[in-house]
Design a protein around this motif. Sequence first.
Motif, PDB file in Angstrom:
ATOM      1  N   SER A 119       0.828  -1.210   0.000  1.00  0.00           N
ATOM      2  CA  SER A 119       0.000   0.000   0.000  1.00  0.00           C
ATOM      3  C   SER A 119       0.858   1.255   0.000  1.00  0.00           C
ATOM      4  N   GLU A 120       1.945   1.257   0.773  1.00  0.00           N
ATOM      5  CA  GLU A 120       2.860   2.406   0.768  1.00  0.00           C
ATOM      6  C   GLU A 120       3.450   2.615  -0.624  1.00  0.00           C
ATOM      7  N   HIS A 121       3.829   1.524  -1.271  1.00  0.00           N
ATOM      8  CA  HIS A 121       4.381   1.620  -2.626  1.00  0.00           C
ATOM      9  C   HIS A 121       3.346   2.198  -3.595  1.00  0.00           C
ATOM     10  N   ARG A 122       2.122   1.714  -3.513  1.00  0.00           N
ATOM     11  CA  ARG A 122       1.088   2.218  -4.422  1.00  0.00           C
ATOM     12  C   ARG A 122       0.753   3.673  -4.125  1.00  0.00           C
ATOM     13  N   ARG A 123       0.766   4.041  -2.866  1.00  0.00           N
ATOM     14  CA  ARG A 123       0.427   5.412  -2.469  1.00  0.00           C
ATOM     15  C   ARG A 123       1.491   6.412  -2.892  1.00  0.00           C
ATOM     16  N   THR A 124       2.770   6.035  -2.789  1.00  0.00           N
ATOM     17  CA  THR A 124       3.856   6.996  -3.007  1.00  0.00           C
ATOM     18  C   THR A 124       4.713   6.707  -4.232  1.00  0.00           C
ATOM     19  N   GLY A 125       4.688   5.467  -4.713  1.00  0.00           N
ATOM     20  CA  GLY A 125       5.588   5.086  -5.808  1.00  0.00           C
ATOM     21  C   GLY A 125       6.957   4.652  -5.324  1.00  0.00           C
ATOM     22  N   TYR A 126       7.142   4.604  -4.010  1.00  0.00           N
ATOM     23  CA  TYR A 126       8.425   4.210  -3.429  1.00  0.00           C
ATOM     24  C   TYR A 126       8.238   3.009  -2.511  1.00  0.00           C
ATOM     25  N   PRO A 127       9.262   2.180  -2.393  1.00  0.00           N
ATOM     26  CA  PRO A 127      10.493   2.220  -3.167  1.00  0.00           C
ATOM     27  C   PRO A 127      10.225   1.871  -4.626  1.00  0.00           C
ATOM     28  N   LYS A 128      11.163   2.263  -5.478  1.00  0.00           N
ATOM     29  CA  LYS A 128      11.040   1.930  -6.897  1.00  0.00           C
ATOM     30  C   LYS A 128      11.432   0.462  -7.044  1.00  0.00           C
ATOM     31  N   LEU A 129      10.434  -0.353  -7.341  1.00  0.00           N
ATOM     32  CA  LEU A 129      10.642  -1.800  -7.405  1.00  0.00           C
ATOM     33  C   LEU A 129      11.078  -2.243  -8.800  1.00  0.00           C
ATOM     34  N   LEU A 130      11.705  -3.401  -8.852  1.00  0.00           N
ATOM     35  CA  LEU A 130      12.103  -3.965 -10.139  1.00  0.00           C
ATOM     36  C   LEU A 130      10.867  -4.395 -10.917  1.00  0.00           C
ATOM     37  N   PRO A 131      10.842  -4.156 -12.218  1.00  0.00           N
ATOM     38  CA  PRO A 131       9.710  -4.643 -13.005  1.00  0.00           C
ATOM     39  C   PRO A 131       9.751  -6.161 -13.100  1.00  0.00           C
ATOM     40  N   VAL A 132       8.584  -6.751 -13.237  1.00  0.00           N
ATOM     41  CA  VAL A 132       8.539  -8.204 -13.376  1.00  0.00           C
ATOM     42  C   VAL A 132       9.105  -8.593 -14.735  1.00  0.00           C
TER      43      VAL A 132
END
Length: 198
Positions: A119-132
């Motif tokens: 949820s934090e990732h979706r809300r802020t865009g961080y951390p920048k995760l590796l694409p699948v």
Amino acid sequence: NMVVASDTPYLWFNAAEATFLRAEYELRWGSEETARSLYEAAVRLSFEERGASGADAYLAQTDVKPAPYTDPVGNYSATAQSDIGIPWANGAENFERNLERIIVQKWIAIFPLGVEAWSEHRRTGYPKLLPVPTDKSGGSVNVEQGARRLPYPVEEYQQNNANLQAAIQTLGAEQQNGDRSGDVMGTRVWWDCKPYNK
């Protein structure tokens, strides 16, 4: 697997998370100096909560950056998605970089709360995760951004279809500029409205 009994301790919300939330608030609407102080206090609390030492040395490391990833089996590799460091950077021009610092360290501090971290990732865009590496969604998920929500369960289609269809229409109406739409994992929910980080 973990053995969980009714009396097993479970992390629900910790002091570090509360302090990171306060740091984000101060960064957005308060004092940058207070935001920095809270950010550093939150990192120290995270270390303390895990029984680790060396928080001050960690906060001072200027040479630590995300590294490229190579799968040990050799099936996947990717460049680092960010070059964010640990130490705070003063100045209003560093707002987004400092927000990333707060959320990356918060991500670490709230382990193993996976749904909250997502949820934090979706809300802020961080951390920048590796694409699948492979799109197994049939195109319903932007592989660079990842899944944005869980689809409704089959029971909703069977027992609450009229309300479910209204909810799906609302989801579709909230989408922007080519976002995925409908009851798929790539559809953004109402609070997932920040532009994607590049």
